[in-house]
Design an enzyme around this catalytic site. Structure first.
Site, PDB file in Angstrom:
ATOM      1  CE  LYS A 201      -3.678   2.477   2.351  1.00  0.00           C
ATOM      2  NZ  LYS A 201      -4.633   2.526   3.458  1.00  0.00           N
ATOM      3  CE  LYS A 253      -6.320   1.812  -0.556  1.00  0.00           C
ATOM      4  NZ  LYS A 253      -7.015   1.694   0.697  1.00  0.00           N
TER       5      LYS A 253
HETATM    6  C1  PBG Z   1      -6.757   4.050   5.277  1.00  0.00           C
HETATM    7  C2  PBG Z   1      -7.382   3.805   3.964  1.00  0.00           C
HETATM    8  C3  PBG Z   1      -7.300   4.642   2.859  1.00  0.00           C
HETATM    9  C4  PBG Z   1      -8.017   4.049   1.843  1.00  0.00           C
HETATM   10  C5  PBG Z   1      -8.518   2.851   2.324  1.00  0.00           C
HETATM   11  N1  PBG Z   1      -8.108   2.715   3.641  1.00  0.00           N
HETATM   12  C6  PBG Z   1      -6.733   5.991   2.690  1.00  0.00           C
HETATM   13  C7  PBG Z   1      -5.422   6.318   3.204  1.00  0.00           C
HETATM   14  O1  PBG Z   1      -4.568   5.457   3.395  1.00  0.00           O
HETATM   15  O2  PBG Z   1      -5.217   7.501   3.419  1.00  0.00           O
HETATM   16  C8  PBG Z   1      -8.174   4.623   0.480  1.00  0.00           C
HETATM   17  C9  PBG Z   1      -9.277   4.111  -0.361  1.00  0.00           C
HETATM   18  C10 PBG Z   1      -9.546   4.975  -1.518  1.00  0.00           C
HETATM   19  O3  PBG Z   1      -8.857   5.991  -1.740  1.00  0.00           O
HETATM   20  O4  PBG Z   1     -10.476   4.643  -2.270  1.00  0.00           O
HETATM   21  N2  PBG Z   1      -7.024   3.091   6.214  1.00  0.00           N
END
Ligand code: PBG
Length: 328
Positions: A201, A253
């Site tokens: 991520k 992701k």
């Molecule tokens: C954080 C989280 C994020 C997303 C899912 N879980 C955002 C981040 O890390 O700031 C992003 C999902 C999306 O942008 O569609 N737990």
């Protein structure tokens, strides 16, 4: 002699829709799509998310209806995020692990309605629930405290399992989170609950609209815990760790800016691989289409097909239901 032009003409296989369909290498089936959903506390109507036209913060009732629609369309699963009332946020994200917290109530409602008809997934992360908006708890000096955060994730995981989630998605990028949550679940007799690890991520500008979607309180960034966009090899290291810690599925992701990473992980992973077409990807296509600058339907199909082509077995996308209904 190798065959070549004019005997060889690749365009023959592109000549008609029927030929193209026959030889298409990549397919997208509804069962491979997961719909991320937001459920918000203390609202009586669904609240539109301005930066994600077509996506809303649900009430528990509208959540149930939308999940039912997704399942009827054949979507493979739903991933639930909770949006607590601002007044219920605190530095530890306490409400995340309370049975009557909004996320756990949403999960329980879905499980009661849907049973095992779909895969009910829960976001196991604190950022929606903390007053500072970070994915974990902070030290006195304001750093994200890895090990104390993992303890909070374990409490949250047990509450989510109890509420009825089949699968948990720890998305906070803390070291050791998968192993610790696995042990906590197993120790509580919940070896049945599976883990979708957010393995690679990346810290991404494309999460912008999500921050509005969950009413995030974050100031600053997540660069001390999420991966650096410059790094490809590092994803292999995260993969090895998550596999060793017991991940049942692994995820990359965001999707579109990280298709090389996705291809690497897909080539190396012995477990199914997911990819998340995130809020910014949704917002960019939607905004360009609204301006008449891009063909919305074609862009949706192309972007999700590309994520599958790069190696994702499972795609999380805000278009899951629409894709299943209109394009599959
Ligand atoms: C954080 C989280 C994020 C997303 C899912 N879980 C955002 C981040 O890390 O700031 C992003 C999902 C999306 O942008 O569609 N737990």
């Amino acid at each position: 002699m190798t065959a070549s032009f004019p005997n060889v003409r690749p365009r023959r296989l592109r000549a008609t829709p029927a030929i193209r369909r026959l030889v298409a290498e990549t397919t997208v089936a509804p069962r491979q799509l997961v719909l991320p959903m937001f459920v918000r506390d203390k609202v009586s109507e669904p609240v539109p998310i301005a930066s994600m036209p077509g996506v809303v913060q649900h009430t528990v009732d509208s959540l149930r209806a939308a999940a039912d629609e997704a399942v009827r369309a054949g979507v493979g699963g739903v991933m639930l995020f909770g949006v607590p009332d601002e007044a219920d946020k605190d530095p530890a994200g306490t409400v995340a692990s309370e049975p009557d917290g909004i996320l756990n109530r949403g999960l329980a409602a879905l499980r009661a309605d849907l049973g095992d008809a779909t895969v009910i997934m829960a976001d196991t992360c604190l950022d929606e629930f903390t007053s500072h908006g970070h994915c974990g708890v902070l030290t006195d000096s304001g750093e994200v405290d890895n090990d104390a955060t993992v303890e909070r994730y374990c409490a949250m995981a047990l509450a989510q399992a109890e509420a009825g989630a089949h699968m948990l998605g720890p998305s906070g990028m803390m070291d050791g989170q998968i192993g610790a949550i696995r042990s906590a679940l197993d120790g509580a007799g919940r070896a049945d609950v599976s883990l979708l690890a957010y393995t690679a991520k990346y810290s991404s500008a494309f999460y912008g609209p999500f921050r509005e979607a969950v009413g995030s309180s974050l100031e600053g960034d997540r660069r001390t815990y999420q991966q650096d966009a410059a790094n490809r090899r590092e994803a292999r290291r995260e993969l090895e760790l998550d596999l060793a810690e017991g991940a049942d599925l692994v995820m990359v992701k965001p999707a579109m800016s990280y298709l090389d990473v996705l291809a690497d992980v897909a080539a190396a992973s012995p477990v199914p691989v997911a990819a998340y077409q995130i809020s910014g990807e949704y917002a960019m296509i939607t905004a360009a289409a609204q301006n008449g600058w891009i063909d919305r339907d074609a862009a949706i199909v192309e972007s999700i097909t590309a994520i599958r082509r790069a190696g994702a077995d499972v795609v999380l996308t805000y278009w899951a239901t629409e894709f299943a209904q209109r394009f599959a």
